[in-house]
Design an enzyme around this catalytic site. Structure first.
Site, mmCIF file in Angstrom:
data_model
loop_
_atom_site.group_PDB
_atom_site.id
_atom_site.type_symbol
_atom_site.label_atom_id
_atom_site.label_comp_id
_atom_site.label_asym_id
_atom_site.label_seq_id
_atom_site.Cartn_x
_atom_site.Cartn_y
_atom_site.Cartn_z
ATOM 1 N N ASP A 223 0.831 -1.211 -0.058
ATOM 2 C CA ASP A 223 0.056 -0.103 0.054
ATOM 3 C C ASP A 223 0.912 1.273 0.110
ATOM 4 O OD1 ASP A 223 0.698 -1.049 2.448
ATOM 5 O OD2 ASP A 223 -1.086 -0.441 3.605
ATOM 6 N N ASP A 247 1.421 -7.230 -10.826
ATOM 7 C CA ASP A 247 0.472 -6.719 -11.852
ATOM 8 C C ASP A 247 -0.062 -5.352 -11.860
ATOM 9 O OD1 ASP A 247 -1.336 -6.910 -13.813
ATOM 10 O OD2 ASP A 247 -2.537 -8.521 -12.761
ATOM 11 N N ASP A 251 1.552 -1.578 -13.916
ATOM 12 C CA ASP A 251 0.691 -0.925 -14.687
ATOM 13 C C ASP A 251 0.480 0.571 -14.226
ATOM 14 O OD1 ASP A 251 0.009 -2.909 -16.517
ATOM 15 O OD2 ASP A 251 -2.128 -2.588 -16.046
#
Ligand code: NAD
Length: 360
Positions: A223, A247, A251
């Protein structure tokens, strides 16, 4: 010894950008690179021709290649296939699985000429150069048991987040070695305050660290990593993380650079064989129009030269040629500012080839 490269153009804009990569490979051959290039079908185009997204012949060629260069797969034409095993994406997953491509390298590199394309302030991202190393064949995406079932009168969905020590160690080594070749900093991202599997992840990274005394290892909860990526992304050099966190974070990091049309990626297995592809998909909305940005694909050639074919000098020459072209002000539509003239796919390819030749 002649090395073998398999070119898989795929679907949508795949063949258009693959054509520019093929020209670049030819230019590298003329500059002395000893490779043999073969082509094969994968994805929707393979389904149309053979009824399979990953025909046996393509898989055999992929296994025999030193490196694979893939355009992109998928498109609306095949989205309605009822048999999920025939969907184009299965071609990609099949290649990853059959070749054991466990190590995904996702650079987020912002050419200074494009700093204004980022959604962050230019001073936060100018010169950004992060490498995200993502574990690709394990973790919660593959863990068993998984499913949706009826329990106490309601449906329950469940997945299993699992990593073995050996899986963590092999991706850890890829990341430490990457940090040695770059800025010497490695940040391992986990959720060790909540998830046991990532307590083990952290322990294995700590155990490996003394073997790489020239690498400074740090840890960050996922986080916080997401926050830091958009607050002060230049603090990162190499980031290593599991499949799902990787993943998402890769991005987010990609978007810091402003255009997905600029970003290459690599997926490696234990023998150094790799599959190289742009981060973007097959962009069916612009396919066949000669407007796609071919640079992510051309930069994938550079990554392939560096990580599978042991040709770092040629890799640097391609990256420098791309920089030259951006300096000249050439922009495809995706990286152009409002009012700027758009270069076509082929014009961009021509310009990179010319700059590459000049740097010889
Ligand atoms: P996408 O990356 O194909 O497109 C997203 C947006 O970015 C589109 O507007 C597109 O025009 C633009 N874009 C992408 N690449 C570009 C380039 N090189 N130059 C200029 N603009 C570019 O993602 P999507 O629309 O979500 O997916 C389209 C298809 O691609 C789907 O079938 C999806 O499954 C597939 N896909 C394949 C891969 C892969 O092959 N590795 C990855 C992601 C998506």
């Amino acid at each position: 010894m002649t090395q073998k490269v398999l070119l898989l153009p795929g679907d949508g804009i795949g063949p258009e950008i693959a054509a520019q990569a093929a020209r670049l490979l030819e230019a590298c051959q003329n500059a002395g690179l000893d490779i043999e290039v073969e082509e094969a079908l994968v994805g929707g185009s393979a389904f149309d021709a053979f009824g399979e997204p990953l025909p046996a012949e393509t898989l055999e060629k992929a296994k025999a290649a030193d490196a694979i260069l893939l355009g992109a797969v998928g498109g609306p034409k095949w989205d309605k296939l009822d048999d999920l095993s025939k969907r184009p994406e299965k071609g990609l997953l099949g290649l990853r699985k059959n070749l054991g491509l466990f190590g995904n390298l996702r650079p987020a590199l912002l050419y200074p000429q494009l700093a204004s394309a980022s959604s962050l302030k230019p001073e936060l991202v100018a010169g950004l150069d992060i490498m995200i190393v993502r574990e690709l064949t394990g973790g919660i995406y593959f863990g068993q048991p998984r499913g949706i079932e009826e329990r106490n009168g309601e449906r329950v969905g469940f997945n299993t987040y699992v990593y073995s020590e050996s899986e963590i160690e092999r991706i850890g080594r890829v990341a430490f070695e990457m940090a040695q070749k770059r800025g010497g900093k490695l940040c391992s991202v986990d959720k060790a305050n909540v998830l046991e599997v990532t307590i083990l992840w952290r322990e294995v990274m700590e155990r490996l660290a003394p073997e790489y005394p020239d690498v400074e290892l740090s840890h960050m909860y996922v986080d916080n990593a997401a926050m830091q990526l958009v607050r002060a992304p230049k603090q990162f050099d190499v980031v290593v993380t599991g499949n799902m966190f990787g993943d998402i974070l890769s991005d987010a990091a990609a978007m810091l650079t402003g255009s997905i049309g600029m970003l290459p990626s690599a997926s490696l297995n234990e023998s150094g064989q790799g599959m190289y592809e742009p981060c973007h998909g097959s962009a069916p909305d612009i396919a066949g129009q000669n407007v796609a940005n071919p640079l992510a694909m051309m930069l994938s050639v550079a990554m392939m030269l560096r990580y599978s074919l042991d040709e770092p000098t040629l890799a640097e020459r391609i990256e420098a040629a791309v920089g030259d072209v951006l300096d000249q002000g050439l922009r495809t539509a995706d990286i152009a500012q409002p009012g700027e003239v758009h270069a076509s796919t082929v014009e961009m390819g021509d310009a990179v080839l010319e700059a590459f030749a000049k740097r010889g």
